[in-house]
Design a protein around this motif. Structure first.
Motif, mmCIF file in Angstrom:
data_model
loop_
_atom_site.group_PDB
_atom_site.id
_atom_site.type_symbol
_atom_site.label_atom_id
_atom_site.label_comp_id
_atom_site.label_asym_id
_atom_site.label_seq_id
_atom_site.Cartn_x
_atom_site.Cartn_y
_atom_site.Cartn_z
ATOM 1 N N ASP A 23 34.048 37.278 34.774
ATOM 2 C CA ASP A 23 34.859 37.857 35.839
ATOM 3 C C ASP A 23 34.097 38.998 36.501
ATOM 4 O O ASP A 23 33.469 39.818 35.822
ATOM 5 N N LEU A 24 34.205 39.056 37.827
ATOM 6 C CA LEU A 24 33.524 40.088 38.605
ATOM 7 C C LEU A 24 34.547 40.867 39.418
ATOM 8 O O LEU A 24 35.641 40.362 39.705
ATOM 9 N N PRO A 25 34.233 42.093 39.825
ATOM 10 C CA PRO A 25 35.139 42.801 40.742
ATOM 11 C C PRO A 25 35.348 42.016 42.027
ATOM 12 O O PRO A 25 34.474 41.245 42.468
ATOM 13 N N TRP A 26 36.535 42.203 42.625
ATOM 14 C CA TRP A 26 36.892 41.375 43.783
ATOM 15 C C TRP A 26 35.891 41.525 44.929
ATOM 16 O O TRP A 26 35.627 40.550 45.647
ATOM 17 N N GLU A 27 35.326 42.722 45.113
ATOM 18 C CA GLU A 27 34.430 42.915 46.252
ATOM 19 C C GLU A 27 33.108 42.182 46.090
ATOM 20 O O GLU A 27 32.324 42.098 47.037
ATOM 21 N N ILE B 182 14.038 34.726 35.748
ATOM 22 C CA ILE B 182 15.356 34.979 36.338
ATOM 23 C C ILE B 182 16.167 35.843 35.380
ATOM 24 O O ILE B 182 16.207 35.586 34.172
ATOM 25 N N THR B 183 16.850 36.852 35.938
ATOM 26 C CA THR B 183 17.713 37.727 35.151
ATOM 27 C C THR B 183 19.119 37.133 35.114
ATOM 28 O O THR B 183 19.750 36.935 36.164
ATOM 29 N N GLU B 184 19.598 36.814 33.912
ATOM 30 C CA GLU B 184 20.937 36.258 33.741
ATOM 31 C C GLU B 184 21.934 37.418 33.587
ATOM 32 O O GLU B 184 21.850 38.204 32.648
ATOM 33 N N LEU B 185 22.881 37.507 34.528
ATOM 34 C CA LEU B 185 23.846 38.610 34.541
ATOM 35 C C LEU B 185 25.166 38.174 33.916
ATOM 36 O O LEU B 185 25.563 37.003 34.001
ATOM 37 N N THR B 186 25.846 39.141 33.307
ATOM 38 C CA THR B 186 27.190 38.952 32.760
ATOM 39 C C THR B 186 28.115 40.008 33.356
ATOM 40 O O THR B 186 27.715 40.805 34.210
#
Length: 776
Positions: free
Chosen positions: A586-590, A524-528
């Motif tokens: 935090d991610l972009p709202w979309e 699994i690729t862990e994203l930040t």
């Protein structure tokens, strides 16, 4: 009867004598019976170990009287003999009390000659402090200034803060002997109060003690000392702020007219003066000090609107503000100066003839406030004021039926954003995105700055001066971080930062806080935050994204399902299984979701057509495989189009590729037209709603005007009625005066008649006596 009992006993003893085993069994049974009765019928007593007697909490070398047995009466005795005393309530087991112990000892060694330090154990059950006080948290610091107190210290238990607070209590008033010191005292951004008391007639004027108590009341109300109090004893110095009467309290304000305490309308007491100051003072910077425990202080302030959080290396209890704070305060003052009338420069107020704003009573005969101002200023000031002019006269309503008339000349300033001026003056009144300025001590609140986006090392991230700034908009759930360049100053950076935030189309980009990139995993690729967009928007790969948080229990249950799916798809190079912790990144709202766990599929070549896993389906391995195959199968058509255009070299392949591109652009334009039509419909609805609101407001305005006219008519009628009543009362008074004179005349006539009758009676009696005497 007795014979039968004796015979039965003899038979039992005879049998037991013949069989000794029965005798031993009976003895054993009787002993067991007695023990069972004793343990069941008797109640066992609770065994409580007596508490160990307390020991000294502070070191014997520290100049602190440690009342570790809770002798509360000793506190009163020690406090009565000292001018300033500090009482430290502690619990020996409390970790906060242990942490504050070293800080208090450090302060006590410095101020032992000026302050009496007393520590009392308020946890010892046999002590008087525990029995008489109900303390729910430790430690607590109370300060006493002579008979005034207690002043509760609510700040951080750090030696510099505690020492500064004690010094503030020792000297609550700042002596201002000259105009230069008064000018410097009023030049700072904090609210300032000046009291004028002449010490000629007595060592201490009657109002001076009350004014001193009001300064202590302000410290009791706000431990940070946001309002500073000064005292002037020279009449010439007091005239610099247009104060001429003795025992006058003057509140200096920057944006509105300065005020003088109305002694005729309010009682001259310390509580009333303190309440009056806190009711009318102005502030542009507010200090925040989160307590470090569970508290909603920060949430309450951020809910008021967008906030500019400034982390500065400064102690708010210090005697003088730092240069960095002065720069920030100057920006805040110019930001709040809506009419360009700030008092940041006090040179004009300290000229030979002061032109300060004062509350003056307007006479009924005057037609111009300018005339009142010129006549009130005196002959020496009339000429100066005439030359300056009253074109920039400021009028504002004041309670107690007075108006504030200002004869000071206001320099015009350009407050427009695009060009002219500094672009920051008066910006608060030119935008709907009003900012509130908050200052925090960077040494005590650095973890909060790191959470907002500061780098891990405070010295490395503070641009060499230990500062960090961020704008937090809690309503929109966004915040922006100030990125300073080494070539710009703090003032220039803050001004540009505020202007970009206040612009209709902000140039600032939302700051996203995320974790550091973890080491690569096998399945699994862990994203930040930093790796999210490059991984998800990779054009040639299908990305299955799993949203989770560390506190979500159901997310942990689904981990084995996601791992099994990643193992099955390990050999497929076109599908990536990834996950992201949305609580720490935090991610972009979309790309945000409304709940966790959630699963989204971003298909290749069609990232704008992402698909969400249905909420009504259980998240199992078969369902996930069916979901991937269903929504990624249509991609094969795009693959065939691409391969056919790559293999064919004739004009038909090129035309087909161009046709597919045009068809895709047409679809995009159709979708854009639909979105535009929806936006136009929404704008039309908003316009219609605003039209209705405007009509309703106009109707309300008309009703208010009618009500105002009716109230004015009622006022005129009442005035006429009052005038008629006054006339009638005057007529009654005149009539009563005439009646009173008539009554006096009648009383005098009656008195004369009575005296005449008495004289006649006396003469008659004398005559009868003479006749009787002659007859005899």
């Amino acid at each position: 009867m007795l014979r039968r009992v004796r015979q039965s006993l003899r038979q039992v003893l005879f049998l037991m004598a013949r069989r000794p085993v029965l005798l031993c069994g009976a003895i054993v049974l009787s002993v067991l019976f007695i023990l069972a009765v004793k343990f069941t019928c008797s109640r066992a007593k609770d065994v409580v170990v007596a508490a160990q007697p307390p020991v000294r909490f502070f070191s014997t070398e520290a100049p602190i009287v440690d009342l570790y047995l809770g002798q509360l009466d000793q506190v009163e005795r020690l406090r009565s003999v000292a001018e300033v005393s500090l009482v430290f309530f502690y619990a020996p087991w409390c970790a906060h009390s242990m942490a504050a112990r070293q800080e208090v000892q450090q302060v006590a060694k410095k101020l032992a000659k000026q302050v009496q330090f007393v520590a009392i154990n308020c946890w010892w059950s046999q002590g008087k402090c525990r029995r008489q006080n109900h303390i729910y948290q430790y430690p607590i610091i109370h300060l006493f200034y002579r008979r005034f107190g207690p002043i509760n210290y609510k700040g951080p238990f750090v030696a510099p803060y505690v020492e500064s607070f004690i010094l503030r209590v020792i000297t609550p008033l700042t002596y201002l002997p000259s105009r230069a010191t008064l000018k410097e005292f009023l030049s700072y951004h904090e609210p300032r109060v000046v009291g004028f008391f002449q010490f000629n007639s007595s060592p201490q004027p009657p109002g001076y003690i009350t004014y001193l108590s009001s300064a202590l009341q302000a410290l009791k109300r706000d431990f940070r000392g946001g309002v500073r109090f000064g005292v002037v004893t020279n009449k010439q110095v007091a005239e610099a702020i247009s104060v001429r009467e003795d025992e006058t309290v003057y509140l200096h304000r920057r944006f509105n007219s300065s005020l003088i305490f109305p002694r005729r309308e309010r009682n001259f007491t310390s509580e009333v003066i303190c309440s009056w100051v806190f009711e009318h003072y102005e502030t542009v910077l507010q200090w925040l000090q989160p307590p470090g425990t569970k508290s909603r202080l920060l949430e309450r302030e951020l809910n008021k609107g967008p906030a500019l959080l400034l982390f500065l290396p400064h102690n708010p209890l210090g005697s003088k503000p730092s240069p960095l704070l002065q720069q920030v305060a100057d920006v805040a003052v110019r930001y709040h100066s809506c009419n360009g009338n700030n008092h940041s420069t006090l040179d004009k107020s300290f000229t030979s003839h002061s032109l300060c704003c004062q509350s003056v009573l307007l006479p009924e005969s005057s037609t111009s406030v300018c005339e009142v101002c010129l006549s009130w200023s005196g002959p020496s000031l009339t000429k100066t004021a005439t030359s300056v002019g009253c074109s920039n006269l400021l009028n504002s309503y004041s309670p107690f039926s007075q108006y504030s008339a200002c004869c000071r000349k206001v320099e015009p300033q350009l407050n427009k954003l695009p060009q002219g001026g500094d672009g920051i003056t008066g910006l608060r009144c030119q935008t709907n995105r009003t900012l509130r300025f908050y200052v925090l001590d960077v040494a005590l609140n650095w973890p909060l700055a790191v959470r907002l986006g500061a780098t891990g090392n405070r010295s490395a991230s503070s641009h060499g001066d230990g500062t960090f700034a961020a704008i937090v908009n809690l309503k929109d759930e966004v915040h922006y971080v100030l990125h300073r360049s080494p070539a710009t100053t703090l003032t220039e950076s803050l001004e540009a930062f505020i202007r970009n935030f206040s612009a209709p189309y902000s140039l600032l980009q939302r700051h996203l806080v995320g974790e550091e990139d973890p080491p690569p995993r096998r399945f699994i690729t862990e994203l930040t935050t930093s790796s999210f967009l490059p991984s998800v928007m990779e054009l040639q790969k299908d990305v299955l994204l799993f949203y989770y948080t560390q506190w979500c229990g159901f997310c942990s249950v689904l981990n084995h399902v996601i791992i099994q799916l990643a193992r099955l798809l390990q050999g497929n190079s076109t599908i990536t299984v990834a996950r992201v912790n949305v609580a720490r990144n935090d991610l972009p709202w979309e790309f945000m979701v409304d709940h966790v766990p959630s699963i989204l599929l971003f298909p290749r070549y069609r990232k704008h057509l992402s698909v969400k896993f249905p909420d009504d389906l259980p998240i199992t391995l078969p369902n996930l495989l069916r979901f991937i195959l269903q929504h990624s199968s249509s991609v094969h058509y795009a693959d065939k189009a691409v391969t056919s255009s790559a293999e064919g070299s004739g004009p038909s392949a090129v035309l087909r590729a161009e046709f597919l591109a045009l068809q895709h652009e047409v679809q995009v334009l159709h979708r854009a037209r639909e979105r535009l039509s929806q936006q136009l419909a929404q704008l039309w609805r908003d316009n219609r709603r605003l039209t209705f609101d405007a009509r309703s407001l106009e109707a309300q305005n008309a009703e208010l005007l009618q009500e105002r006219q009716s109230l004015e008519e009622q006022h005129r009628d009442k005035s006429r009625q009052l005038e008629d009543a006054v006339k009638r009362l005057q007529e009654l008074a005149d009539a009563s005066e005439n009646l009173l004179m008539l009554l006096r005349f009648l009383l005098k006539a009656r008195k004369d008649r009575t005296e005449a009758r008495e004289r006649e009676e006396v003469e008659r009696k004398e005559a009868e006596q003479k006749r009787s005497h002659m007859a005899s």
